[in-house]
Design an enzyme around this catalytic site. Structure first.
Site, short mmCIF file in Angstrom:
data_model
loop_
_atom_site.label_atom_id
_atom_site.label_comp_id
_atom_site.label_asym_id
_atom_site.label_seq_id
_atom_site.Cartn_x
_atom_site.Cartn_y
_atom_site.Cartn_z
CG HIS A 283 -2.27 2.97 10.45
ND1 HIS A 283 -2.42 1.65 10.75
CD2 HIS A 283 -2.35 3.05 9.10
CE1 HIS A 283 -2.57 0.94 9.64
NE2 HIS A 283 -2.54 1.77 8.63
CG ASP A 343 0.07 3.05 6.09
OD1 ASP A 343 0.24 4.03 6.84
OD2 ASP A 343 0.03 1.88 6.51
CD GLU A 344 -3.17 -0.57 5.58
OE1 GLU A 344 -3.51 -1.66 5.11
OE2 GLU A 344 -2.67 -0.44 6.71
CB VAL A 345 -6.30 7.43 4.83
CG1 VAL A 345 -7.21 8.39 5.56
CG2 VAL A 345 -4.84 7.76 5.11
CD GLU A 396 -1.13 3.21 0.99
OE1 GLU A 396 0.11 3.31 1.01
OE2 GLU A 396 -1.76 2.40 1.69
#
Ligand SMILES: *[C@@H]1O[C@H](CO)[C@@H](O)[C@H](O)[C@H]1NC(C)=O
Ligand SMILES: *[C@@H]1O[C@H](CO)[C@@H](O)[C@H](O)[C@H]1NC(C)=O
Ligand SMILES: *[C@@H]1O[C@H](CO)[C@@H](O)[C@H](O)[C@H]1NC(C)=O
Ligand SMILES: *[C@@H]1O[C@H](CO)[C@@H](O)[C@H](O)[C@H]1NC(C)=O
Length: 549
Positions: A283, A343-345, A396
């Site tokens: 992000h 998050d969301e890597v 995460e």
């Protein structure tokens, strides 16, 4: 246009027809509808206090004779700006701005004072609210004066809101209030709302407006998801290029130092913490524009492809940058916590890069890129700890087994109820504190009364011991910004976020949906009367309709 109209006409009778068979349910998908609000025995109180005793005794008040004052015994004096400011605000909410009716001769007894009594030796006038602020209060509406007693100013702020919610108008339009005793405190210490100012820029005024409405709902944490892939509106003193190159516009779409300070002070005066989030290593596309070499160059075969991935975790310069940036952030934002994201890597870019591959080999990470992520996060956590700040992280980071300080707060956001309950169980079993957001993604909308689903979700509804449940410190409603800017923020937030607010403040057994509907309808009309464009719950009207911005 015509197609829509025809659909609406056909749809309504169908919906009503189904209702006859399913009683309270209207089958448009799984949408459930409540209709025709009636007065609740608790009036328009929202969120419902822990304990309320309403009596038949009635008092009247007029703007000419009524005053909100410090009680003689109060430890907070006239120099307590946060209280004086709140008195002015709530006087206006109680009496409105229009023409005032005087009290009625021969009417009920007249109340002339609300006395605010801060009872602890440290009223907290010059402090910032924290996770352990005391928000409890007692309110006695009776003769000769209304008394609001709270250990700290934070409880007084909540009690003033409650008092303003008890005031109504009699048939002559005179302000009146029933004899009442309220004993109140929040069920959870963390009651947050996330705004995303990266996917769309939200002007400072809209943030302030949201904070004002949060206070009416007794929220106490503003989670400021300030930067992300699309834009970097935070103006850094240490790294001015970040917003100069990474904001949508370097002058019109940024938050200056003074504006950030204004938001923090406005929030403080309403008992709201400002929790900034600087989400890494994913992000971060917008970060790369103003900070060369921060992001990982992605490869296509043996050549760099010209695109970039997450923060480059193998360079020392990355950690030097983070140390400087977070040093600044930790002084600009006074809260004891910073949200570090995590998050969301996406590992695709890291996998493509030969230097990263070599580093993986050297570190003995094999093919497990979550180990590389953990390596990065670990170093970041060490930096932030050394700045004497606590941190929150998205789930995460916990899921990937990163070693975290024991006071870390894990933010659960993923999954359906089965998944997130299991996650709550796992996180608390590992003795970490946790906040829940999974059921409260308010940016997602469906037709009908989706507030009911938000209202029914309970953060303690998972399998775990008493000890585990104590680690759940609250929850947070999230308003992600892909489809939200200041044209639709307010109606999408309110009153749907109010459902979350009551779940996090009121007692666990406050679950009567009909009573909630009745009170929420009245609460929504009060917000509308206060100039907030809160959307309706169903076919209805408000005594004072929205007057427009
Ligand atoms: C408030 O007082 C009025 C007048 O006595 C009474 O009719 C009403 O029921 C009271 N409201 C509540 C919620 O007790
Ligand atoms: C990075 O820092 C580490 C530890 O401070 C040091 O051992 C290493 O040589 C540095 N690497 C480079 C490329 O400067
Ligand atoms: C919780 O932990 C169990 C046991 O390690 C695991 O099987 C499960 O997938 C975890 N739940 C979630 C939601 O990650
Ligand atoms: C909730 O529980 C408390 C304590 O047991 C009780 O006094 C109260 O009436 C209950 N409230 C509701 C709405 O059921």
């Amino acid at each position: 246009m015509f197609a829509v109209l025809r659909w609406a006409v056909l749809f309504l009778p169908l919906c009503l027809g189904v209702r006859l068979f399913h009683n309270l349910y209207c089958e448009t998908g799984e949408v459930e509808i409540r209709r025709n609000p009636e007065p609740s025995k608790y009036g328009s109180l929202w969120p419902l206090p822990q304990k309320v005793q309403l009596s038949a005794g009635l008092f009247q008040m007029s703007s000419a004779s009524f005053a909100i004052v410090d009680a003689k015994q109060s430890s907070a004096g006239s120099d307590c700006n946060i209280l004086q400011d709140a008195y002015r605000r709530y006087y206006e909410y109680v009496f409105g701005r229009g023409v005032q009716r005087d009290t009625r001769r021969g009417g009920p007894p007249v109340l002339t004072q609300l006395q605010v009594w801060i009872s602890s030796p440290d009223p907290q006038c010059d402090s910032y609210p924290t996770i352990s602020s005391d928000e409890s209060y007692e309110l006695f509406v009776s003769l000769p004066n209304v008394v609001l007693k709270a250990p700290q100013i934070w409880g007084a702020l909540r009690g003033l809101e409650t008092f303003s919610q008890l005031v109504h108008e009699d048939e002559y339009g005179v302000k009146c209030v029933n004899e009442t005793i309220v004993t109140d405190f929040p069920r959870f210490a963390y009651r947050g709302l996330l705004l995303d100012t990266s996917r769309h820029f939200l002007p400072v005024n809209d943030i302030l407006h949201t904070l004002e409405t949060m206070a009416m709902n007794k929220f106490n944490v503003f989670h400021w998801h300030i930067v992300d892939d699309p834009s970097f509106p935070y103006m850094s003193k240490t790294f001015p290029e970040l917003s100069r190159k990474g904001a949508f516009h370097p002058y019109t779409h940024v938050y200056t130092y003074d504006e950030v300070k204004m938001v923090i002070e406005f929030a403080r005066r309403r008992g709201i913490r400002v929790l900034p989030e600087f989400d890494t290593p994913g992000h971060t596309m917008s970060w790369g524009k103003g900070q060369p070499d921060l992001l990982t160059p992605c490869y296509s075969g043996a050549e760099p492809s010209g695109t970039f991935g997450p923060v480059n975790p193998i360079l020392n310069s990355t950690y030097d940058f983070m140390a400087k940036l977070f040093t600044e952030i930790s002084t600009v934002f006074p809260d004891a916590y910073i949200h570090l994201g995590g998050d969301e890597v996406d590992f695709t870019c890291w996998k493509s890069n030969p230097d990263i591959q070599k580093f993986m080999e050297k570190q003995g990470f094999g093919d497990d890129y979550s180990k590389l992520e953990s390596y990065y996060i670990q170093r970041l956590l060490d930096i932030v700890s050394s700045l004497k700040k606590g941190y929150l992280i998205w789930q995460e980071v916990f899921d990937n087994g990163v070693k975290m300080k024991q006071d870390t707060i894990v933010h659960v956001w993923k999954g359906n109820p089965e998944k997130y309950k299991n996650e709550l169980e796992n996180v608390t079993a590992a003795s970490y504190k946790v906040i829940l957001s999974s059921p409260w993604y308010l940016n997602r909308i469906s037709t009908g009364q989706d507030w009911l689903a938000h209202y029914k979700a309970d953060p303690l509804d998972f399998h775990g011991t008493e000890q585990q449940k104590k680690l759940v410190i609250g929850g947070e409603a999230c308003m992600w910004g892909e489809y939200v800017d200041n044209t639709n923020l307010t109606p999408r937030l309110w009153p749907r976020a109010s459902a979350v607010a009551e779940r996090l403040w009121s007692a666990q057994n406050v679950t009567d949906l009909d009573d909630a509907f009745n009170r929420l309808s009245a609460h929504r009309c009060r917000m509308v009367g206060r100039g907030i464009a809160a959307q309706p719950l169903f076919t209805s009207y408000c005594p004072k309709e929205y007057w427009g911005a």
